[in-house]
Design a protein around this motif. Structure first.
Motif, mmCIF file in Angstrom:
data_model
loop_
_atom_site.group_PDB
_atom_site.id
_atom_site.type_symbol
_atom_site.label_atom_id
_atom_site.label_comp_id
_atom_site.label_asym_id
_atom_site.label_seq_id
_atom_site.Cartn_x
_atom_site.Cartn_y
_atom_site.Cartn_z
ATOM 1 N N LYS A 253 20.369 8.723 -21.972
ATOM 2 C CA LYS A 253 18.956 9.008 -21.717
ATOM 3 C C LYS A 253 18.647 9.063 -20.222
ATOM 4 C CE LYS A 253 17.494 6.701 -25.993
ATOM 5 N NZ LYS A 253 16.757 5.521 -26.541
ATOM 6 N N GLU B 179 21.169 17.033 -21.492
ATOM 7 C CA GLU B 179 19.775 17.116 -21.931
ATOM 8 C C GLU B 179 19.098 15.752 -21.826
ATOM 9 O OE1 GLU B 179 19.021 19.044 -25.609
ATOM 10 O OE2 GLU B 179 20.060 20.896 -25.057
ATOM 11 N N GLY B 180 19.807 14.700 -22.219
ATOM 12 C CA GLY B 180 19.243 13.364 -22.109
ATOM 13 C C GLY B 180 19.159 12.887 -20.674
ATOM 14 N N SER C 147 16.271 14.431 -18.685
ATOM 15 C CA SER C 147 14.945 14.127 -19.232
ATOM 16 C C SER C 147 14.243 13.016 -18.471
ATOM 17 C CB SER C 147 15.050 13.755 -20.712
ATOM 18 O OG SER C 147 15.705 12.501 -20.884
ATOM 19 N N LYS C 148 15.044 12.153 -17.831
ATOM 20 C CA LYS C 148 14.466 11.036 -17.094
ATOM 21 C C LYS C 148 13.805 11.477 -15.797
ATOM 22 C CE LYS C 148 15.573 6.215 -16.097
ATOM 23 N NZ LYS C 148 16.632 5.183 -16.094
ATOM 24 N N LYS D 269 8.824 15.730 -16.680
ATOM 25 C CA LYS D 269 7.929 15.638 -17.829
ATOM 26 C C LYS D 269 8.433 16.534 -18.956
ATOM 27 C CE LYS D 269 4.014 14.580 -14.822
ATOM 28 N NZ LYS D 269 2.746 15.054 -14.247
ATOM 29 N N GLU D 270 7.894 16.298 -20.146
ATOM 30 C CA GLU D 270 8.419 16.956 -21.338
ATOM 31 C C GLU D 270 8.384 18.481 -21.253
ATOM 32 O OE1 GLU D 270 7.917 16.887 -26.217
ATOM 33 O OE2 GLU D 270 6.461 15.874 -24.942
ATOM 34 N N TRP E 80 11.100 19.646 -19.076
ATOM 35 C CA TRP E 80 12.379 19.338 -19.718
ATOM 36 C C TRP E 80 12.713 20.410 -20.762
ATOM 37 C CZ3 TRP E 80 13.311 17.804 -24.922
ATOM 38 C CH2 TRP E 80 14.636 17.430 -25.181
ATOM 39 N N LYS E 81 11.719 20.787 -21.556
ATOM 40 C CA LYS E 81 11.941 21.827 -22.566
ATOM 41 C C LYS E 81 12.309 23.150 -21.901
ATOM 42 C CE LYS E 81 9.038 19.908 -26.237
ATOM 43 N NZ LYS E 81 7.813 20.102 -27.071
ATOM 44 N N THR F 203 13.756 23.471 -18.969
ATOM 45 C CA THR F 203 15.095 23.291 -18.410
ATOM 46 C C THR F 203 16.171 23.506 -19.465
ATOM 47 O OG1 THR F 203 14.363 21.771 -16.671
ATOM 48 C CG2 THR F 203 16.654 21.587 -17.383
ATOM 49 N N CYS F 204 16.002 22.887 -20.615
ATOM 50 C CA CYS F 204 16.984 23.036 -21.696
ATOM 51 C C CYS F 204 17.057 24.485 -22.165
ATOM 52 C CB CYS F 204 16.627 22.119 -22.862
ATOM 53 S SG CYS F 204 16.715 20.353 -22.470
#
Length: 367
Positions: A166, A188-189, A192-193, A196-197, A200-201, A203-204
């Motif tokens: 994480k 991906e984990g 994420s740190k 923000k969400e 992160w989405k 980026t993935c």
């Protein structure tokens, strides 16, 4: 009689806490060596997060400078493909080395659950059980007495493989971290740190698209994926910290708009915090916003993936298909789209863009 510590687990990945416990066990129990035994089919877990080969390689890296610590592949060498139980491993080892005294090491979390292990009583009769203290778990329970555990006097361990997955990379040996990031594991984990969400989405999504475009063009998909995962790693860094890095490491670009600083800072963070040393990956990260005159093919994949990310809210499927058919043509189209969009919206265009546009679009069309 040789005294051997057995430390079993998924090691997904191995971390500093594992090594510290092994050191304490060697010292407190006067062991001759500790054997790390990675599981193939852990009965407590449905699956590991990476391959057996990756887990083994990370253990090798973590143990290579450690005295009296070795890797034992006994469980991975079992031909049985079903989930393995500790009792099977211990019976096998005792048959191989009947004169060895074995100490089986586990965390207090597992000691609390030991009565649920298959053949728990028999295990306690075959080996000496050892529990180490973990933060958040009580130190005394009825299993300790019932199964005659030795409890190590260690500082409670809070590190866990799940927390590393994480983003808690501070728990990792640098060589293991280097292996993880340069092989695209748990990314991906991990990222994420840092964001923000919504980012992160994005980026993935960019990383996956960059990989698909690269592979469609017979390029290295892993390089594109890693660069995509780290392209915005510094996007949410504070202005003060960003300015400090820019002044110290990229002074000639401090005059550029703050909005594009993150491409250089993300390269710096990827290299120095996450230990990525693949120059193609680092250059692709650096080029993802403005591109450059010497952008690589992988860099082009990341550049277009960032611009054409389906999560941006418009239909980019046709442009993506062109990129998969010919990344160079797709890259030129992205430059044209950016130029025309910026002109239409009266947005300021950095002067470096015109040099890039002229090189790849104007001259490219004449060739």
């Amino acid at each position: 009689m040789k005294k051997i510590g057995l430390f079993g687990g998924s090691f997904d990945p191995i971390h500093k806490g594992h090594i510290e416990i092994a050191k304490e066990a060697l010292k407190q129990l006067h062991l001759d060596e500790i054997q790390f035994i990675p599981t193939r089919h852990n009965p407590w877990k449905d699956a590991t997060s990476t391959t057996t080969e990756n887990r083994v390689q990370m253990i090798h890296l973590a143990l290579q400078d450690m005295k009296n610590m070795i890797l034992n592949l006994v469980e991975l060498d079992f031909k049985n493909q079903e989930k393995n139980y500790t009792i099977n491993t211990l019976k096998f080892l005792k048959k191989q080395n009947p004169h060895f005294q074995y100490y089986y090491i586990m965390g207090m979390d597992q000691a609390l659950l030991f009565h649920k292990w298959k053949s728990s009583q028999e295990i306690s009769e075959i080996v000496q059980l050892v529990a180490f203290q973990r933060g958040g778990y009580e130190q005394e329970n009825e299993n300790i007495q019932k199964y005659h555990f030795i409890v190590l006097k260690n500082i409670p361990i809070y590190a866990s493989s799940s927390e590393i997955r994480k983003g808690s990379i501070e728990m990792l040996d640098p060589q293991v971290l280097h292996y993880i990031t340069n092989n695209g594991l748990y990314l991906e984990g991990i990222v994420s740190k840092k964001m923000k969400e919504k980012r992160w989405k994005h980026t993935c999504s960019v990383a996956q698209l960059a990989k698909e475009i690269a592979e469609a063009n017979h390029l290295n998909g892993q390089q594109a994926y890693i660069a995509g995962m780290f392209h915005d790693i510094a996007k949410e860094m504070s202005y003060e910290e960003s300015l400090k890095i820019m002044k110290n490491h990229f002074p000639k670009y401090v005059c550029k708009p703050v909005a594009i600083w993150h491409q250089w800072i993300s390269r710096y963070v990827s290299e120095h915090e996450y230990l990525i040393d693949d120059e193609i990956v680092l250059k692709a990260i650096e080029d993802h916003t403005t591109a450059s005159l010497d952008i690589s093919s992988i860099g082009k994949c990341v550049y277009v993936a960032d611009k054409l990310d389906p999560l941006r809210g418009y239909d980019s499927s046709k442009q993506i298909q062109i990129c998969k058919e010919d990344i160079h043509r797709g890259f030129r189209n992205s430059l044209i789209d950016f130029y025309e969009f910026s002109k239409k919206k009266n947005r300021e265009i950095d002067e470096c863009f015109y040099e890039i546009y002229n090189f790849y679009v104007v001259k490219g069309e004449k060739q």
